[in-house]
Design a protein around this motif. Structure first.
Motif, PDB file in Angstrom:
ATOM      1  N   LYS A  66       0.811  -1.211   0.000  1.00  0.00           N
ATOM      2  CA  LYS A  66       0.000   0.000   0.000  1.00  0.00           C
ATOM      3  C   LYS A  66       0.843   1.260   0.000  1.00  0.00           C
ATOM      4  CE  LYS A  66      -3.690   2.315   2.593  1.00  0.00           C
ATOM      5  NZ  LYS A  66      -4.586   2.239   3.781  1.00  0.00           N
ATOM      6  N   TRP A  67       1.935   1.267   0.770  1.00  0.00           N
ATOM      7  CA  TRP A  67       2.701   2.489   0.994  1.00  0.00           C
ATOM      8  C   TRP A  67       4.049   2.538   0.291  1.00  0.00           C
ATOM      9  CZ3 TRP A  67       0.123   6.360   2.951  1.00  0.00           C
ATOM     10  CH2 TRP A  67      -0.991   6.106   3.765  1.00  0.00           C
ATOM     11  N   PHE A 102       7.810   5.542  -0.069  1.00  0.00           N
ATOM     12  CA  PHE A 102       9.224   5.333   0.219  1.00  0.00           C
ATOM     13  C   PHE A 102      10.084   5.404  -1.042  1.00  0.00           C
ATOM     14  CE2 PHE A 102       6.844   3.134   3.555  1.00  0.00           C
ATOM     15  CZ  PHE A 102       7.411   3.686   4.692  1.00  0.00           C
ATOM     16  N   VAL A 103       9.529   4.961  -2.159  1.00  0.00           N
ATOM     17  CA  VAL A 103      10.302   4.932  -3.399  1.00  0.00           C
ATOM     18  C   VAL A 103      10.384   6.301  -4.051  1.00  0.00           C
ATOM     19  CG1 VAL A 103      10.341   4.005  -5.753  1.00  0.00           C
ATOM     20  CG2 VAL A 103       9.803   2.499  -3.830  1.00  0.00           C
ATOM     21  N   ALA A 130      12.847  10.544  -7.209  1.00  0.00           N
ATOM     22  CA  ALA A 130      12.884  11.973  -7.552  1.00  0.00           C
ATOM     23  C   ALA A 130      14.317  12.498  -7.468  1.00  0.00           C
ATOM     24  CB  ALA A 130      11.976  12.758  -6.617  1.00  0.00           C
ATOM     25  N   ALA A 131      15.044  12.077  -6.431  1.00  0.00           N
ATOM     26  CA  ALA A 131      16.440  12.499  -6.296  1.00  0.00           C
ATOM     27  C   ALA A 131      17.280  11.974  -7.448  1.00  0.00           C
ATOM     28  CB  ALA A 131      17.001  12.009  -4.961  1.00  0.00           C
ATOM     29  N   PHE A 132      17.008  10.741  -7.883  1.00  0.00           N
ATOM     30  CA  PHE A 132      17.740  10.146  -9.007  1.00  0.00           C
ATOM     31  C   PHE A 132      17.471  10.917 -10.293  1.00  0.00           C
ATOM     32  CE2 PHE A 132      17.543   7.198 -12.647  1.00  0.00           C
ATOM     33  CZ  PHE A 132      18.879   6.825 -12.707  1.00  0.00           C
TER      34      PHE A 132
END
Length: 282
Positions: A8-9, A13-14, A19-21
């Protein structure tokens, strides 16, 4: 319960990492490739010029000299660093007294920044060369090359040594005992047991030393600054001076950086393929 929560979550976390990558690597990488086909001084006055920048590289004699100098330096430094680091690691796994202190001493240079090491070794080596009546590092391409070799070896042997120690200590003791019982001497034990079992460490260390040799910049800048007359200028330093030191050549410098990335990537893939093919499956 835990599995359902993760399903679900997991985007929460990903997403930050992704986004930084994208922001920190993928977008600058794509934009950099595009700029290699453009003429610009800032990113707000970009003009597409096709392969013009790449054609200029072919006419730039400093690039070809820096390329071949870097290739020779990378392979020579990689061989010397790995051979010395391996045999130092082998000696330090024999259980002699004081080995922990030696490991610390050998590893410490890796903790010092490259630019700092460059200026320290410039002072040391130029002092010795002056005393012996030899040309200074920046006045002799040969002395500059040897000086950079000494510096890089001194800096990186300790790090590679730690990796080799881990690989050697991972060899099953019964395997070495079985070889000794079968009558293997030290040379046969090294060639037929230790080196094949340490091939994963050799793969890692060879990759690191090759790429570090190709990427050498700080030490080159501090130790010789490319002198005399760009004869000791490595590829990374050549790209730097093309981009920042030659007005109107920013696009050419970016094109050189793209070629540099491709060269290092191809060599790393070939090296990895060659060394992993010799690894022993445990």
């Amino acid at each position: 319960m835990v599995g359902r929560t993760i399903k679900k979550w997991w985007p929460v976390f990903v997403l930050p990492t992704f986004a930084a990558f994208v922001i920190g690597f993928l977008w600058p990488f794509i934009w950099g490739i595009y700029l290699s086909f453009c003429k610009f001084t800032t990113v707000q006055d970009v003009t597409f010029v096709g392969f013009s920048n790449y054609s200029k590289i072919l006419l730039d004699s400093t690039f070809s000299h820096s390329f071949w100098l870097t290739v020779v330096f990378a392979f020579v430094s990689s061989i010397l660093i790995n051979v010395l680091a391996f045999f130092i690691a082998l000696a330090l796994t024999k259980g002699y007294r004081g080995t922990n202190a030696f490991r610390t001493v050998f590893f410490m240079p890796n903790l010092i920044g490259g630019i700092v090491l460059g200026y320290i070794w410039q002072t040391l080596l130029n002092g010795l060369l002056s005393k012996w009546g030899q040309p200074l590092l920046s006045l002799s391409a040969k002395n500059g090359f040897i000086g950079m070799l000494i510096l890089l070896m001194w800096q990186q042997i300790g790090y590679m040594m730690i990796i080799y120690i881990a690989g050697i200590q991972n060899i099953p003791g019964e395997l070495i005992e079985a070889a000794q019982i079968d009558g293997a001497n030290k040379g046969q034990l090294l060639k037929n047991v230790i080196i094949p079992m340490v091939m994963p460490s050799i793969t890692i260390c060879t990759f690191l030393t090759l790429t570090n040799g190709f990427k050498l910049f700080d030490q080159n800048l501090a130790l010789t600054n490319g002198g005399p007359d760009k004869m000791s200028e490595m590829l990374a330093l050549n790209i730097y001076y093309t981009f920042y030191g030659r007005t109107g050549w920013e696009g050419v410098g970016q094109a050189k950086a793209v070629i540099f990335f491709i060269i290092v990537g191809v060599i790393a893939l070939i090296q990895n393929k060659l060394t992993t093919s010799k690894e022993v499956q445990q």
